[in-house]
Structure formats: structure tokens, C-alpha cells
Design an enzyme around this catalytic site. Structure first.
Site, mmCIF file in Angstrom:
data_model
loop_
_atom_site.group_PDB
_atom_site.id
_atom_site.type_symbol
_atom_site.label_atom_id
_atom_site.label_comp_id
_atom_site.label_asym_id
_atom_site.label_seq_id
_atom_site.Cartn_x
_atom_site.Cartn_y
_atom_site.Cartn_z
ATOM 1 N N VAL A 125 0.180 9.366 -6.998
ATOM 2 C CA VAL A 125 -0.796 9.169 -6.380
ATOM 3 C C VAL A 125 -2.106 9.728 -6.545
ATOM 4 O O VAL A 125 -3.085 9.009 -6.794
ATOM 5 C CB VAL A 125 -0.388 9.327 -4.534
ATOM 6 C CG1 VAL A 125 -1.621 9.302 -3.742
ATOM 7 C CG2 VAL A 125 0.953 8.575 -4.314
ATOM 8 N N THR A 183 1.965 11.895 1.218
ATOM 9 C CA THR A 183 2.555 11.249 2.622
ATOM 10 C C THR A 183 3.471 12.295 3.354
ATOM 11 O O THR A 183 4.047 13.258 2.953
ATOM 12 C CB THR A 183 3.952 10.253 2.161
ATOM 13 O OG1 THR A 183 3.240 9.093 1.289
ATOM 14 C CG2 THR A 183 4.607 9.567 3.142
ATOM 15 N N LYS A 207 1.815 -0.026 -4.734
ATOM 16 C CA LYS A 207 3.046 -0.434 -5.106
ATOM 17 C C LYS A 207 2.973 -0.011 -6.762
ATOM 18 O O LYS A 207 2.177 -0.272 -7.531
ATOM 19 C CB LYS A 207 3.111 -1.928 -5.192
ATOM 20 C CG LYS A 207 3.074 -2.378 -3.643
ATOM 21 C CD LYS A 207 3.472 -4.095 -3.659
ATOM 22 C CE LYS A 207 2.324 -4.957 -4.586
ATOM 23 N NZ LYS A 207 0.981 -4.805 -3.930
ATOM 24 N N LYS A 252 1.554 4.982 7.704
ATOM 25 C CA LYS A 252 2.174 4.813 6.262
ATOM 26 C C LYS A 252 3.760 4.605 6.570
ATOM 27 O O LYS A 252 4.255 4.004 5.825
ATOM 28 C CB LYS A 252 1.881 6.057 5.673
ATOM 29 C CG LYS A 252 2.889 6.653 4.430
ATOM 30 C CD LYS A 252 2.491 5.618 3.459
ATOM 31 C CE LYS A 252 3.368 6.083 2.241
ATOM 32 N NZ LYS A 252 3.280 5.188 0.977
ATOM 33 N N ASN A 264 5.882 0.867 5.362
ATOM 34 C CA ASN A 264 7.085 0.923 4.510
ATOM 35 C C ASN A 264 8.422 0.676 5.433
ATOM 36 O O ASN A 264 9.316 0.056 4.443
ATOM 37 C CB ASN A 264 7.030 2.195 3.830
ATOM 38 C CG ASN A 264 6.147 2.307 2.586
ATOM 39 O OD1 ASN A 264 5.540 1.447 2.297
ATOM 40 N ND2 ASN A 264 6.179 3.416 2.061
ATOM 41 N N CYS A 295 9.148 5.784 -2.306
ATOM 42 C CA CYS A 295 8.592 5.350 -0.789
ATOM 43 C C CYS A 295 9.669 4.910 0.172
ATOM 44 O O CYS A 295 10.023 5.757 1.124
ATOM 45 C CB CYS A 295 7.559 4.310 -1.188
ATOM 46 S SG CYS A 295 6.185 5.070 -2.150
#
Length: 435
Positions: free
Chosen positions: A11, A120, A153, A206, A210, A262
Site C-alpha cells: 500500500v 487497514t 487490487k 473498508k 471487501n 485483504c
């Protein structure tokens, strides 16, 4: 604008590089000296299409630099925190590294810096950071906090950052809203929205996003199992279901389950959060349960076909959890390989990018797994081919060559990328998912 990014993992590196591409002066900071040395040489430690070129171009233009010195955050107007938040056994996120990074930053940053939580993190994390800010910098500090979850992604991260469906910003002050809006303005010129909201809503967005995508995959995998039981063809069902404009086709492909860094982590984290707050999420729990079962679907099919797997030589194409990445975290292929070895099989494996990481993850299996540099090399004398990752290189192989190399031409297609009828015509035994 002068920016700093703490953490040069997936990230942080993508975010820092893409922000430098729009003209900002960005320094990416990491305690891993070997990683920083590699980046300074213009090489990237992850496989991500298009990223290496951007890193080299912006480093050459001196907009993008790398450092192991924590003092490099000094002077930065905005500091992105993108360190790892590993998962504990109960599904919760371990915030130790993130909070340590924040403490370190607060001891060095300018008094009006904006700390952007890019990692995250579970709901309430920004509130904990606010408490640290006031504890370490005093109640009158102008340091502010923003929540900015990523929706990248793997394999398409650069494009996702530069052309996002949406940007989510959690904030408390108008200054944070203005600064973050200006930072992301170049990426939303096609009118895709920047969604401003409170911190907790941003953090939950978030996980919820997902979890929804993971649920779609697991739902279709459940339908695939029902298709097998009833004699229906899941590919025909999928096309008809996806044609409904309210549903659509994305993330509606059946297979051997989702993996990566993720979906598994975020689904389990959201389930953990729901339990902490006494809220049941039975649909999400079912999605998780289906995914766990799907990982070994092809093993069950192989046992039904062969009966005994002990002593059999089998080939596995695809080790990464998806194409265009070297990430093998929670990859279904690794679960399958472990189960095959436990059943006594000898595994010959190939992946275009994920071999190094797979070797590391499966090191304890020793000589039971052999890794090859070319896909056809896996097939010599193999009694079965397991297709686990839908890399483009696997989509149109030379099936005549495959059949000539294999001891028995049996294909277990974990991603339904092959035409069943054509393989049967060529003398193969074909096993797919839901057909």
C-alpha cells in the site's frame, strides 16, 4: 506539497509513487534497510505491473526518495501511515506496529502535520490515534488525523490508485477535508467521487466493501456446488445471473476460493468486530465457511477420481492467489499442495511470479514439492494437472503437448478457464467447479 509515507509495503509504495507522479515531493520511509536499498536502485520488492517504471521515473525526477531515517518525516505536511496490521488468531488486527509508528512520527513531525491512516485498521483506530496526538503533543496541537482506506487490487494497483472508483476520507476538521481533497483531485477528474465522512464510517467502509466482494464469490461457489449436485452448468447459470443489471458479473466467477492479504483478513476482522459488539453476521460467516471448504474442493475430486493419491505425481499450475501478483498469502494453491503432500502425492509446481514466496511459505514440505521455471516442465509423467491461478499464460496452452507429457491426461480446473467439451474431445478427463 511535501509528503511522507511510513511503510513501503504494497500500500505505501503504490500510494507514495502515485502521489509523486502528480508532482508532489514524496519520501517513503521504512526500517527495512535491504528493502530501501533495493528501491534506491530502482527495483521493487513486489510484483506489480507498471509500478517499477513509475518508481524509476519519479526517482530520476527527484520527486520520489527513500529513507530508513525516521527524521525524514520532519517538514512533511501530510504523513501517510502504511505499516502492517497483522492478524491475530482471533481475527482481530494487531495495531502494535501502527501505534508505534504513530508515536515515532509524533515525536518528529511539524505541529500542523496531517497523519493519514492508510493501513487497514478496525473501527475506532483513528480515535486511539487522536488520543495519542493529544497525549504526546498536547490539547492545543494543530496535528490532525485522517482515515483514508485503500481499495487497491493486486495486479491492478497503479490503475486503481490513479483512476479510483471512489476515494474515502474520514476527517474531523475542514482543513483536513480541504487538504485531502486537493491531494486526490488529480485522480478523480472523471467525476468519480471523493466521499467525506466520519472516521468510524471510513474505517468500516473498508471492511464492508471487501466483505461484500468476498460474499459474492462465496455465494457463487455455493451455487457451483449446487450445480454439481443437480446436473446444472454453473457457467450458464453465472451468465444468466450476471446479466441482471442489479447484480452484474464482477466477482461472480466460481472457483477454489479467494485468498490474498485483504479478503480473508478483512472478513475475519469484520466477524471479530461483530462479535465484540454482540452483532451476528450469519451471511458473512457463511461466506467464510464456504471459502474454507472450497480450498480443498479439487482434493476431494482427485480422491474420488483416483481413490488413492499416495505415490502419485501431480502438477500444479498457479501458486499466487490471483494473476498479476506474487502474493501467496492465503492462496488456495498452498492449501491444496499441503493437502496433496499429506495424502502422499509428489507435487511439481509452477507460477509465473509467485514461486519465491511459495517456496518460503512451503519450506517445511521439503523435497515433496519441486518448483519449475517453465510450466510444461511440471507435466512430465504427471497423473493430474491442477489449475489454481488463472494466469493468461495458462489460458491457451498446447493441450496436445500436455497430453503427450502426462502419464494420464486428467485436468482439475480450479478456475473454470478451459472448455470442457474440447478437452473431452482431445482425450482428457476434465473436472471443473460446478460443471
Amino acid at each position: 506539497m511535501k509528503l511522507a509515507v511510513v511503510g513501503t509495503g504494497y500500500v505505501g509504495l503504490v500510494a507514495g509513487t502515485c502521489l509523486s507522479e502528480t508532482g508532489h515531493d514524496v519520501v517513503c520511509i521504512d526500517i527495512d534497510a535491504a528493502r530501501i536499498a533495493l528501491l534506491e536502485q530502482g527495483q521493487i520488492p513486489i510484483y506489480e505491473p507498471g509500478l517499477e517504471e513509475l518508481v524509476r521515473r519519479n526517482a530520476k525526477a527527484e520527486r520520489l526518495t527513500f529513507s530508513t531515517d525516521p527524521d525524514a518525516v520532519r517538514g512533511a505536511e501530510v504523513i501517510f501511515v502504511a505499516v502492517q496490521t497483522p492478524q491475530d488468531e482471533d481475527g482481530s488486527a494487531d495495531l502494535t506496529h501502527m501505534l508505534e509508528a504513530v508515536r515515532d512520527i509524533l515525536g518528529r513531525c511539524r505541529d500542523d502535520a496531517i497523519l493519514v491512516l492508510k493501513s487497514t485498521v478496525p473501527v475506532g483506530s483513528a480515535d486511539r490515534v487522536w488520543e495519542l496526538v493529544h497525549e504526546l503533543r498536547g490539547p492545543d496541537t494543530k496535528v490532525e488525523v485522517a482515515s483514508n482506506p485503500e481499495f487497491l487490487k493486486e495486479g491492478a494497483a497503479v490503475d486503481d490508485f490513479q483512476r479510483p472508483d471512489r476515494v474515502v476520507i474520514g476527517h474531523r476538521t475542514e482543513r483536513t477535508r480541504q487538504v485531502m481533497g486537493d491531494l486526490y483531485a488529480p485522480f478523480v477528474r472523471t467525476e468519480n467521487p471523493i466521499l467525506f465522512m466520519d472516521h468510524r464510517s471510513a474505517e468500516l467502509t473498508k471492511y464492508a466493501s471487501n466483505a461484500m466482494l468476498a460474499t459474492r464469490i462465496s455465494f457463487m461457489n455455493g451455487v457451483a456446488l449446487l450445480c454439481e449436485a443437480t446436473g446444472a452448468d454453473v457457467d450458464l447459470v453465472r451468465k444468466a445471473v450476471g446479466a441482471d443489471s442489479r447484480i452484474g458479473y464482477p466477482f461472480l466467477f466460481p472457483g477454489v476460493g479467494y485468498g490474498g492479504s485483504c479478503f480473508p483478513k478483512d472478513v475475519q476482522a469484520l466477524l471479530h468486530t461483530s462479535k465484540v459488539h454482540g452483532v451476528e453476521l450469519p451471511i458473512l460467516q457463511a461466506a467464510e465457511d464456504v471459502n474454507v471448504r472450497m480450498r480443498l474442493l479439487l482434493l476431494r475430486k482427485a480422491k474420488q477420481h483416483f481413490g488413492e493419491l499416495k505415490g502419485r505425481k501431480v502438477a500444479v499450475w498457479g501458486l499466487a492467489f490471483k494473476p498479476k501478483t506474487d502474493d501467496v498469502r492465503e492462496a488456495p494453491a498452498l492449501y491444496l499442495i499441503r493437502a496433496l503432500v499429506e495424502a502422499g502425492a509428489k507435487v511439481e509446481a509452477f507460477d509465473p511470479a509467485g514461486t519465491v514466496n511459495a517456496k518460503r511459505a512451503l519450506a517445511d514440505l521439503g523435497e515433496a514439492v519441486t518448483y519449475h521455471e517453465r510450466n510444461y516442465d511440471c507435466l512430465e509423467g504427471a497423473e493430474a494437472l491442477f489449475l489454481m491461478t488463472e494466469w493468461n499464460a495458462f489460458r491457451r496452452p498446447d493441450f496436445e503437448r500436455i497430453r503427450s507429457l502426462m502419464a494420464t491426461p486428467v485436468v482439475f480446473d480450479g478456475r473454470n478457464i478451459y472448455n470442457r467439451e474440447r478437452l473431452l474431445e482431445q482425450g482428457f478427463v476434465y473436472h471443473g467447479v460446478g460443471r
